[in-house]
Structure formats: C-alpha cells, structure tokens
Write an enzyme that holds these catalytic residues in place. Structure first.
Site, PDB file in Angstrom:
ATOM      1  N   SER A 124     -11.949  -0.606  -8.965  1.00 61.46           N
ATOM      2  CA  SER A 124     -12.396  -0.354  -7.606  1.00 61.46           C
ATOM      3  C   SER A 124     -13.548   0.641  -7.654  1.00 61.46           C
ATOM      4  CB  SER A 124     -11.238   0.217  -6.789  1.00 61.46           C
ATOM      5  OG  SER A 124     -11.752   0.936  -5.679  1.00 61.46           O
ATOM      6  N   GLU A 133      -7.267 -14.058  -7.793  1.00 62.65           N
ATOM      7  CA  GLU A 133      -7.572 -14.103  -6.354  1.00 62.65           C
ATOM      8  C   GLU A 133      -8.655 -15.149  -6.104  1.00 62.65           C
ATOM      9  OE1 GLU A 133      -7.450  -9.906  -4.459  1.00 62.65           O
ATOM     10  OE2 GLU A 133      -7.856  -9.609  -6.566  1.00 62.65           O
TER      11      GLU A 133
END
Ligand code: ARG
Length: 455
Positions: free
Chosen positions: A274, A287
């Site tokens: 992140s 994802e």
C-alpha cells in the site's frame, strides 16, 4: 477500391469511423495466409498463371515480413487490414495484385481471417489452461495430507483435504479446455468462396482452400458463411465462463490469504503493498482475476447484442465483432499465466488450517456413528444436533462432552464415541470415489495427471 461508382471521396470523420485498420491489423497473419492459399486456388482455375501466382505469393510473403518486423507503413487510405495488404501488394508487385480479389469479397475474407485468428487463440488458451492445471496438480500433490475446513454458505461444513479443495478447480478448467476444443470444431469451417453473399462464378476449389488453411470442412451456405459469428460468440462464452472460474478461485484465495483465515500466503512476487499503510500486503493478482471476469462477460454481452436483430448476411455492424474478441484474447493471455504463478508460488499454511478446524464440524460424523448402530439418519441427525446445542450452551467443544452426556442424549452412544473426534479419521472415512478421502484424492490426482498429461 470501389471508386468507379462514386463522384467524390468520403468525408474525413466518416473515414475514421469506418476504418478498422487501427485494430484489425492484428489479422495480418491470417489475412496473408488466406491470400496465399487463394492465389494458389486462382491458379488452379486459370485466373492467374503459375508465374503470376508465384509473384503474388512472393509479394504477400514480403508484406507479411514487413508486418512481422513492425515495419509496415500505414497509409491514411488503409480502411482495414484487407485493403491495406492489397494496397501494399500492388506497390510491391504491380498490376497483377489486382487479380487476387477475383471472386472474393471482404465478406468471405474477413470471416475466414477471423476464424483463423480464433483457432490460434483457442490453441494458445488451451496451452495456458494446461499450465495452470499443472500448477494446481503440483500444489495439490505437495500438500496431499493437509486438512482444511470445507465451507458451504461460507460456514464451516465438513473437513476436506486442502488438495481436494484445490483440485476442484482443475475440473472446472478441464471443462473449459474441452469447451474451447468443441468451439474449435465449429470454428474450423471455411467461409472462403462464399464471396459477398452468393458464392462466386470462377469455381475456386473450396475443399482445396480448406485443406491449405487447416479447416475441417467448408460452409454449406454462402449467406450463412458471411453472416455467421457464432464461433466468436462461443469463444467469448467459453472465455467468460473461464473468467468466472478464475474469479471464483480469486475470491477463495483473497479470503484464504486474509489474516482472518491465513490458510495461504501469497508470494511477494504476486502481491502488492500500500502507498499509505506500510503493513499491507494485498492479493491484487487474485482481485484482478475477479475483476477481469467482468470485462470478459462484457465482451460476450457486446457480441450477442451486436448480433441480435441484425439482418442476415453481412452488415457493417459486424466489424464491431473484433474489439471484444481481441480484448478477451488479450485478457486471458495476461491473466492465465499470473494465476498459474500465484498457485505455483503461494505458501500453504498447514497449522492455520488446522487451527480453523473445530469438532462441531464432526457433527455429521457423529450422526453417522449412530447410523452405524442402526439408528435412522433423521433421528441420528437430531441427536447429534442436540449434542451440538449442549456443547454450545456450555461453551465447550463437542469432544469435551462426557460419555454420560452422550448416553443421556441417546443410549446408542457408547464409550467409543470419542473416536469420532479425530479429524484425520473424518477425512479418511470418505474414501468414496470423488470424495475427500486421501486415497480417493490420490486417485483423483492420478486421473487428472493422465487427462492433462502432467508429469
Ligand atoms: N473491415 C470489415 C469488417 O471487419 C471487412 C469487411 C468489409 N466488407 C464490406 N462489405 N464493407 O467487417
């Protein structure tokens, strides 16, 4: 190309809308293969001499070399791949290039090219599916004795082997692979010779063309031949369903790699961090496996919507068939190797899965115990349910109830009821073919290896 009938050239904005070269250049290999075969067919019916045929073939080979080397120079007038190749051929070999299109229309030409393209795409997709299947089989074999909670409704249901869960995706992929193979059968039907709609007057040998280009057979109706895009719809459906399978694997792995589960750990090579939270490790690859399914479904939807309500035979709308097709091909090309990499490299956390097991998951085994003592299953189910309720009220594991507790629920419970609370035994008792017993899973893996030719 069709200037004879027109008194002015086409509007610039319309020319841009009308042009497909920007994307259909990708058909160049198929288009040139088709034209080389067509030059041979023209020579066989005497439309071109053998020398002219050789000139055409030679010129076409040179055009292909330019494309291969990314050196093909586009002209603003190149409407699509077919006109671009013919224009360049003319520049290279002169007026004889004008004979190549005899009896042929871009309608049967584009249908032929697209089928050749799809046939190649099917083969590549099948190879990529095989690679993913072997990653699955290898991982399943490496962790053949790992127990995990099996879920239904996303609630702990019964114990299964991790290998059994993973192998369930092998079989989905096997159906996908076979489905693509079925689609190839119907794709390998040659439209060339159909002309614009009605066939041609020069009698090209269509069986010869089919053999030259690797088609299984020839189309039986020239109107259907220029009209039919079912093979693209089938490819896109197969791609969409494959995408749905990868998405479901993605969802499982996103959950299983979360701290709450921790069953697997993604390799750093297939995870991202992140920009804000230093501790994060995100399962982006899986994802995206979920997300890409959306566009694959979209590609299929685009094509079906395009075909619906279209008059039979060729309509320019059909030019819109290519971008969804190319998009699906590119999506699978990009996605399948990544999913294979994720599966190959993920760490399997045996202890985390072990920690997620609880004896309540053996309630079915408890009922089966009573069934073995002659009790009807419905009654056994109720008694096992009572044991679960009692354990829950006391806040203990099912295995922590005493023999006396069990006797009170049903006299059929003996002292050996504690043997039921053995996780390994639970799995081992399901040796039914296709079940999660270790031998059954071994047999499943052996069968899979034989089917997929995986070593
Ligand atoms: N670019 C066209 C397509 O992709 C080729 C066929 C054009 N045929 C025609 N009659 N204008 O569909």
């Amino acid at each position: 190309m069709w200037g004879g009938r027109f008194s002015k050239s086409i509007d610039d904005a319309f020319a841009r809308l009308n042009a497909s070269f920007g994307f259909d250049w990708r058909l160049y290999d198929a288009d040139i293969r088709g034209s080389i075969a067509y030059a041979k067919a023209l020579a066989r019916v005497g439309i071109v001499s053998e020398t002219e045929r050789d000139t055409l073939m030679d010129g076409l080979t040179r055009v292909k070399a330019e494309f291969d080397a990314r050196k093909f120079e586009t002209k603003a007038t190149d409407e699509d791949i077919h006109t671009a190749v013919e224009r360049r051929l003319g520049e290279l070999v002169g007026t004889v290039a004008g004979k190549l299109h005899t009896g042929r229309s871009r309608n049967d030409q584009v249908a032929t090219d697209t089928r050749l393209f799809v046939l190649t795409a099917i083969r590549n997709t099948q190879y990529a599916i095989r690679a993913l299947q072997s990653a699955i089989v290898q991982k399943a074999e490496q962790h053949s004795d790992v127990l995990m909670p099996g879920y239904t409704h996303m609630q702990r249901a019964q114990l299964v082997l991790f290998a059994h869960w993973l192998m369930s995706f092998f079989w989905m992929l096997q159906r996908d692979l076979e489905r693509f193979g079925d689609a190839a059968e119907r794709t390998a039907v040659l439209p060339l010779g159909a002309g614009a709609i009605a066939g041609n007057t020069i009698g090209t040998d269509r069986e010869f063309l089919a053999r030259e280009l690797g088609f299984r057979t020839i189309s039986a109706n020239s109107i259907d031949a220029v009209s039919d895009r079912d093979f693209i719809a089938e490819f896109l459906f197969d791609a969409a369903l494959l995408g749905v399978h990868l998405s479901r694997l993605g969802e499982d792995l996103v959950l299983y790699s979360s701290a709450e589960f921790g069953f697997v750990t993604m390799d750093d090579a297939y995870a991202t961090g992140s920009s804000l939270m230093p501790q994060k490790k995100n399962p982006d690859a899986m994802e995206l496996a979920r997300g890409k399914a959306a566009r694959l479904i979209g590609d299929l939807t685009t094509l079906l919507t395009l075909l619906k309500g279209l008059p039979s035979s060729y309509d320019k709308d059909l030019q819109e068939d290519k971008e969804p097709l190319f998009d699906a091909v590119d999506t699978l090309d990009a996605l399948l190797p990544v999913v294979a990499g994720v599966v190959r490299t993920m760490r399997v956390n045996r202890d985390k899965m072990r920690d997620a097991l609880d004896t309540a998951m053996l309630a079915t085994d408890l009922a089966d115990y009573l069934v073995r003592r002659g009790m009807p299953f419905r009654e056994a189910h109720r008694n096992a349910g009572e044991a679960v309720k009692l354990a829950e009220t006391r806040g203990v594991e099912l295995s922590e109830l005493s023999a006396a507790d069990y006797q009170k629920i049903a006299p059929e419970f003996g002292a050996d009821v504690k043997d039921v609370f053995d996780f390994g035994q639970s799995v081992a008792s399901r040796e039914i073919a296709g079940g999660t017993g270790p031998n059954a899973v071994r047999a499943q893996i052996a069968a899979a290896k034989q089917i997929a030719n995986v070593l």
